[in-house]
Design an enzyme around this catalytic site. Structure first.
Site, PDB file in Angstrom:
ATOM      1  N   ASN A 382       0.839  -1.200   0.000  1.00  0.00           N
ATOM      2  CA  ASN A 382       0.000   0.000   0.000  1.00  0.00           C
ATOM      3  C   ASN A 382       0.872   1.247   0.000  1.00  0.00           C
ATOM      4  O   ASN A 382       1.624   1.478   0.940  1.00  0.00           O
ATOM      5  CB  ASN A 382      -0.891   0.015   1.251  1.00  0.00           C
ATOM      6  N   GLU A 383       0.834   2.000  -1.075  1.00  0.00           N
ATOM      7  CA  GLU A 383       1.481   3.317  -1.137  1.00  0.00           C
ATOM      8  C   GLU A 383       2.959   3.294  -0.774  1.00  0.00           C
ATOM      9  O   GLU A 383       3.462   4.223  -0.129  1.00  0.00           O
ATOM     10  CB  GLU A 383       0.752   4.315  -0.228  1.00  0.00           C
TER      11      GLU A 383
END
Length: 828
Positions: A382-383
């Protein structure tokens, strides 16, 4: 879609050839003074992109108390006495509890179990009282509430359990006899009054140990045990989401990747790991939440899967990739730990899909769900801001998953932004690696969303598909909803590329907010839909099955050159500025300030601490954010700005502004932003900022930098220490009139979706391309003042339904100012 030039503007008062029934007229906005003419042309014989049933979904992250104190229906806060300074510096094991007499939280061998480390030792004649969340425990007259506690009392004791507020009892007190070792005890209350300020008290006649002190409303969503708060779950279900992405977000890939065990010294700042969150709630681990509070994991993976099934949505879990994100930016190189997480991910798929006879399928069955949950998509990471390190680990996960479960769609990501070096590198790796799907995230200004409706028009149709996992336009006002709606017409038009999309975040408890905007707001007594929710619901419940190609005219382009004054600012940083010069294109001086005297040419915002020191203009407050001071004329255009800047202390670098119209409308060159990791050009429009370009880089403390900005028309060129850093041309129109047409395969309806994000009405000639249609259509309209915000007591952004008569293959309809309108037109 290609668009032709728009025609002229007209005054109000002209009638349309299609009329709303008198009983359901949508009132014209009070400030709409004129009308713009548009045309929409539909080609029903052409075939657009198919829209999957799962295109629109929701993203759940435990932020803003979305889980404990939110969707998870538990009414007792800190029920297991596990709060710690690891969660929040202000916490103690008795946070949210008040003790009368002798009460001590103990961590020793007498605990309930190894993973539930703390318990309460309560002295004879003593009591504890829990305050719940927000103003207290909410109870409704006549409703039932289920109490439970794990307790032990070697010599025996009687627990008196009561619900009360300052006015007195809220239910008849219950007495529970406890004797012997740890056991679970239960009682039920029926509320005799309604209160938002309830307290749960437990008193003991003799010494006792307590743990997992719990109070649930009997009336949870679908009456599930360990269930969900009904009103919040129902609002999510009403969206009819195609998927539920969970559990995050930044809490997935931040903190330690170790487990919760003696080997890790019971690590309390861990990434979200699914095995911590299943099984009996009293045996689940506890953990610090990235957003600054504790997460009990009472709402865990089993409950997420169950909720997805209950609302007919595809479950989409996200697991850590062993590269932290969200500002931590660290790759884990422990091979054994990597292998363990890969195996955990394989076990997760077995937990979701395996037969009840398999190891992890058996655990699922024991929790009450023998049948599989039908997991098809899974996100890894995630990110991450380290795209190369992330992708190397992602490939290890993907290889292992595909070897055992080849039908699982494994989702990668492109970092935390919509553009820039990390984004470009991540996408290159994803394309080269032939990834199934890439998760994009961005939070930008409404203006950015209006400008970027065509974002996915140019994406490679043969490359990875897009999962737009997080997006929002930096606000909960109606103008934010309008901008998002305009952007969503582009998502649908590109449904062959954008396969999944979810607004974020989903939930916010108004008394515990870490992030804005949010889709659904609540407190302990009520919940309400934001304007953004109403947009999402309208699109999610009227997606259709296929895009019908269409074209529309555009709004006349009235944008001229970039104009505005100049500014200096800082963000959690002390900096000194000197030798500010602004010269027009012909070389004449507009501003010159070497700060040899005072700073009378500059106007401050009231933030920060500015003063002239040793011939420089210095901002000394290293905690203050956006300390902008401005000078010059908002009408300035075509100029050169020079500044000498020196960082003195703090987290970031410099902010040099140009094109400053006012405090909410400007451009600035953010040098050393994001904790001094990158630099960017940002544009603020009506207070919302969007990023126009970004590059990695940092600013050294104590070094003087020469900063030059050249503005010509809408072209801007930037120089750092005499070398060109970059340039951009901000000439993309923020088109306020957007549309898309889809077809509902089941009903045959054409769904004409029009967004008019401006203060003028949009009189529109609609040509359905010869389609044979019924003479009436169902209309759903969202219209309000652009600054309107839904609250607990006032919901100005609410859908209005009506019937449109006089529909024909060609008709005219006037769309209200600041509106989103869906016309469902039945084909004959």
């Amino acid at each position: 879609m290609p668009r032709t030039a728009a025609r002229t503007r007209w005054r109000l008062g002209l009638t349309t050839t299609a009329l709303l029934t008198a009983a359901a007229l949508v009132p014209a906005p009070a400030h709409a003074e004129d009308v713009t003419d548009y045309a929409i042309t539909v080609d029903p014989s052409a075939k657009g992109a198919a829209i999957d049933d799962t295109m629109y979904g929701v993203f759940f992250e435990d932020i803003n108390r979305a889980a404990d104190g939110g969707l998870y229906a538990e009414l007792v806060q800190n029920r297991s006495f596990e709060y710690s300074t690891a969660d929040n510096g202000s916490y103690t094991p008795l946070t949210s509890w008040a003790a009368g007499g002798t009460a001590e939280v103990v961590n020793d061998a007498g605990r309930l179990n190894e993973r539930n480390r703390n318990y309460l030792s309560l002295g004879a004649g003593s009591s504890v009282t829990n305050a719940g969340y927000n103003t207290g425990i909410r109870v409704d007259k006549g409703k039932r509430y289920d109490f439970s506690v794990w307790a032990r009392a070697t010599s025996g004791t009687t627990l008196t359990v009561s619900l009360k507020d300052t006015a007195g009892p809220l239910a008849t007190a219950r007495q529970v006899a406890v004797k012997g070792g740890w056991a679970k005890y239960k009682a039920t209350f029926t509320a005799t009054r309604t209160s938002n300020r309830g307290r749960l008290a437990v008193a003991s006649t003799n010494a006792a140990a307590l743990d997992e002190v719990s109070l649930f409303p009997r009336d949870t969503y679908k009456n599930q045990p360990n269930g969900l708060r009904k009103d919040l779950a129902e609002k999510i279900a009403a969206l009819k989401p195609g998927f539920v992405r969970f559990p995050g977000g930044c809490l997935v890939n931040t903190g330690s990747m170790e487990d919760y065990s003696e080997a890790s010294n019971w690590q309390r700042k861990r990434s979200y790991q699914w095995k911590d969150t299943i099984g009996p709630v009293e045996q689940r681990a506890t953990n610090a939440n990235f957003w600054g509070y504790n997460q009990s994991y009472g709402l865990g993976y089993y409950e997420y899967f169950r909720f997805s099934e209950d609302i007919g949505a595809m479950p989409l879990p996200v697991v850590p990739a062993l590269v932290t994100g969200c500002g931590q930016n660290k790759a884990t190189d422990d091979e054994a730990l990597l292998q363990r997480h890969i195996q955990d991910t394989l076990d997760l798929i077995e937990f979701a899909n395996g037969p009840a006879t398999s190891k992890w399928g058996k655990v699922r069955a024991q929790m009450g769900h023998p049948k599989p949950f039908h997991l098809t998509h899974l996100g890894v990471g995630n990110e991450e801001n380290l795209p190369k390190e992330f992708f190397a680990r992602f490939e290890r996960f993907r290889t292992a998953i595909k070897a055992k479960y080849p039908d699982i769609t494994v989702i990668s990501n492109s970092g935390p932004d919509d553009a820039g070096t990390t984004f470009d590198t991540a996408w290159q790796l994803n394309r080269e690696g032939k990834v199934d799907m890439v998760d994009e995230h961005y939070y930008n200004s409404p203006n950015w969303f209006l400008q970027n409706n065509d974002r996915y028009d140019s994406y490679d149709r043969k490359g990875p598909k897009v999962f737009l996992g997080e997006y929002a336009s930096q606000g909960n006002a109606w103008k934010n909803g309008l901008a998002e709606a305009a952007f969503m017409t582009g998502l649908e038009r590109n449904a062959d590329v954008v396969k999944l999309a979810s607004y974020a975040p989903l939930l916010a408890n108004e008394d515990y907010v870490q992030w804005r905007p949010d889709m659904i707001w609540f407190n302990n007594r009520a919940s309400w839909n934001s304007a953004n929710y109403e947009v999402q619901k309208l699109f999610m419940t009227n997606a259709g099955d296929r895009v019908v190609p269409s074209e529309a005219t555009t709004t006349p382009n009235v944008s001229g050159p970039i104009t505005g004054a100049v500014g200096l600012s800082t963000w959690a940083t002390s900096a000194a500025y000197d030798d500010v010069k602004v010269a027009s294109a012909d070389g004449s001086t507009l501003l010159s300030d070497d700060f040899s005297g005072d700073a009378s040419k500059w106007t401050g915002s009231g933030r920060g601490s500015w003063s002239v020191q040793d011939g420089s203009y210095v901002q000394t407050d290293t905690a203050a954010e956006n300390t902008m001071v401005t000078a010059g004329d908002p009408a300035w255009k075509d100029y050169d700005l020079h500044v000498k800047a020196t960082k003195k202390a703090g987290k970031e670098g410099f902010l040099v502004a140009f094109g400053v119209k006012d405090t909410g409308n400007y451009y600035w060159w953010n040098l050393g932003g994001w904790n001094n990791t990158q630099s960017a050009i940002e544009q603020a429009v009506d207070g919302g900022k969007g990023t126009l370009m970004t590059k990695p880089g940092s600013i050294e403390t104590g070094r003087a930098y020469d900063i030059d900005i050249k503005v010509r028309g809408r072209q801007v060129t930037l120089f750092l220490d005499g070398r060109e850093w970059g340039s951009f041309k901000d000439d993309k129109p923020a088109e306020p009139f957007r549309q898309v047409v889809t077809k509902d395969a089941k009903t045959g309806d054409l769904i004409v979706k029009v967004v008019n994000a401006q203060s003028a009405e949009a009189r529109t000639a609609v040509d359905l391309g010869g389609a044979k249609v019924a003479s009436t259509a169902r209309v759903t309209t969202l219209a309000a003042d652009e600054d309107a915000v839904n609250t607990e007591t006032d919901t100005p952004v609410t859908p209005v339904t009506s019937t449109l008569r006089g529909v024909a293959p060609k008709f005219t309809y006037t769309f209200p100012a600041n509106s989103v309108t869906f016309l469902r037109i039945r084909q004959r």
